[in-house]
Design a protein around this motif. Structure first.
Motif, PDB file in Angstrom:
ATOM      1  N   ALA A   1      51.050  36.611  42.153  1.00 24.87           N
ATOM      2  CA  ALA A   1      51.680  35.287  42.191  1.00 24.87           C
ATOM      3  C   ALA A   1      51.727  34.679  40.788  1.00 24.87           C
ATOM      4  O   ALA A   1      52.701  34.027  40.402  1.00 24.87           O
TER       5      ALA A   1
ATOM      6  N   LYS B   1      46.839  39.590  45.250  1.00 26.26           N
ATOM      7  CA  LYS B   1      47.917  38.653  45.607  1.00 26.26           C
ATOM      8  C   LYS B   1      47.946  37.456  44.653  1.00 26.26           C
ATOM      9  O   LYS B   1      49.013  36.916  44.361  1.00 26.26           O
TER      10      LYS B   1
ATOM     11  N   GLN C   1      54.402  36.452  38.786  1.00 25.41           N
ATOM     12  CA  GLN C   1      55.695  35.994  39.274  1.00 25.41           C
ATOM     13  C   GLN C   1      56.017  34.594  38.731  1.00 25.41           C
ATOM     14  O   GLN C   1      57.156  34.302  38.374  1.00 25.41           O
ATOM     15  N   TYR C   2      54.994  33.774  38.645  1.00 23.86           N
ATOM     16  CA  TYR C   2      55.198  32.418  38.134  1.00 23.86           C
ATOM     17  C   TYR C   2      55.694  32.456  36.693  1.00 23.86           C
ATOM     18  O   TYR C   2      56.581  31.683  36.313  1.00 23.86           O
TER      19      TYR C   2
ATOM     20  N   ALA D   1      49.692  28.872  41.191  1.00 20.21           N
ATOM     21  CA  ALA D   1      50.021  30.169  40.579  1.00 20.21           C
ATOM     22  C   ALA D   1      50.145  30.085  39.062  1.00 20.21           C
ATOM     23  O   ALA D   1      50.179  31.110  38.385  1.00 20.21           O
TER      24      ALA D   1
END
Ligand SMILES: [Zn+2]
Length: 252
Positions: free
Chosen positions: A96, A92, A99-100, A238
């Protein structure tokens, strides 16, 4: 003659800009870290998700060990590296972080001085996601004896131990002593100032720290930032992803 000079100038301009820009360590670990990141991403989507951080002690002859060692010793040439542990963070946190990177590239203010074509092609290129990733150091306090990790025991302190916290959950602004902001340096000598023993030695589930053992802990962290400089300060968890833990004696 004039034409030849123009051509030469163009060549000279285009090459160094491409090579020098993004503050990756001169160990050229950019190759490993970017391919490594994508390899990890593939592994984590194809295989079962990691709920807990995996610690892997790197062998001395390992290419990653050699690169991290070189980068670290540049700032602290007299330090003695005890162990370098590779960290595979929980899925996770990896997701993240990835995604950042995407969010950063999709930000309307990003690329305002790029042409549309450049922007589109750079967004398609997965490699480009890593171009704002800086390999940085982060020193932290420890309350326990990290020697146990080398023996395969990964019990962690429940609180008051920066090292155990970062290994498990990555860098977290809420634990920052600097108002939610997290500091990273590209020189291990700067990060050394943040290493040391925790003053409150509250520990649970952890081997007590022996005064004989003077190991210090410094992390090597991927930090995503549009600004590249010797010190990067971020306030988004993140934006960071720990990659390695260096256990060392400072040597003075
Ligand atoms: Zn600990």
């Amino acid at each position: 003659m004039a034409q030849a000079q123009v051509t030469q100038t163009q060549l000279n301009q285009s090459q160094p800009i491409y090579n020098n820009n993004y503050g990756m360590p001169p160990t050229s670990s950019s190759d490993t870290s970017s391919s490594d990141t994508s390899a990890n991403a593939i592994i984590s989507t194809n295989k079962s998700k990691l709920a807990k951080t995996q610690l892997k002690v790197l062998p001395l002859h390992d290419n990653e060990y050699i690169q991290i060692q070189r980068y670290f010793l540049k700032g602290l040439p007299h330090a003695r590296i005890h162990t370098i542990i590779k960290l595979q963070m929980p899925t996770k946190l990896v997701e993240a972080h990835e995604q950042y990177k995407k969010t950063l590239l999709n930000n309307p203010s990003y690329g305002s001085n790029m042409t549309t074509n450049n922007l589109i092609s750079s967004m398609k290129s997965n490699n480009n996601l890593d171009k704002h990733t800086n390999t940085m150091f982060h020193g932290t306090k420890i309350s326990c004896n990290p020697q146990r990790f080398i023996n395969g025991n990964s019990n962690f302190c429940l609180f008051n131990c920066g090292m155990c916290g970062i290994i498990q959950n990555g860098n977290q602004g809420k634990y920052s002593r600097f108002n939610g902001r997290m500091w990273f340096a590209n020189n291990s000598a700067i990060s050394l100032g943040y290493c040391g023993l925790s003053t409150s030695r509250t520990m649970f589930n952890c081997t007590p720290f022996s005064s004989k053992n003077s190991l210090m802990a410094m992390f090597v962290v991927d930090v995503v930032s549009l600004q590249t400089s010797d010190i990067i300060i971020v306030d988004v968890d993140a934006a960071t992803l720990p990659k390695y833990l260096i256990l060392f004696e400072p040597g003075f």
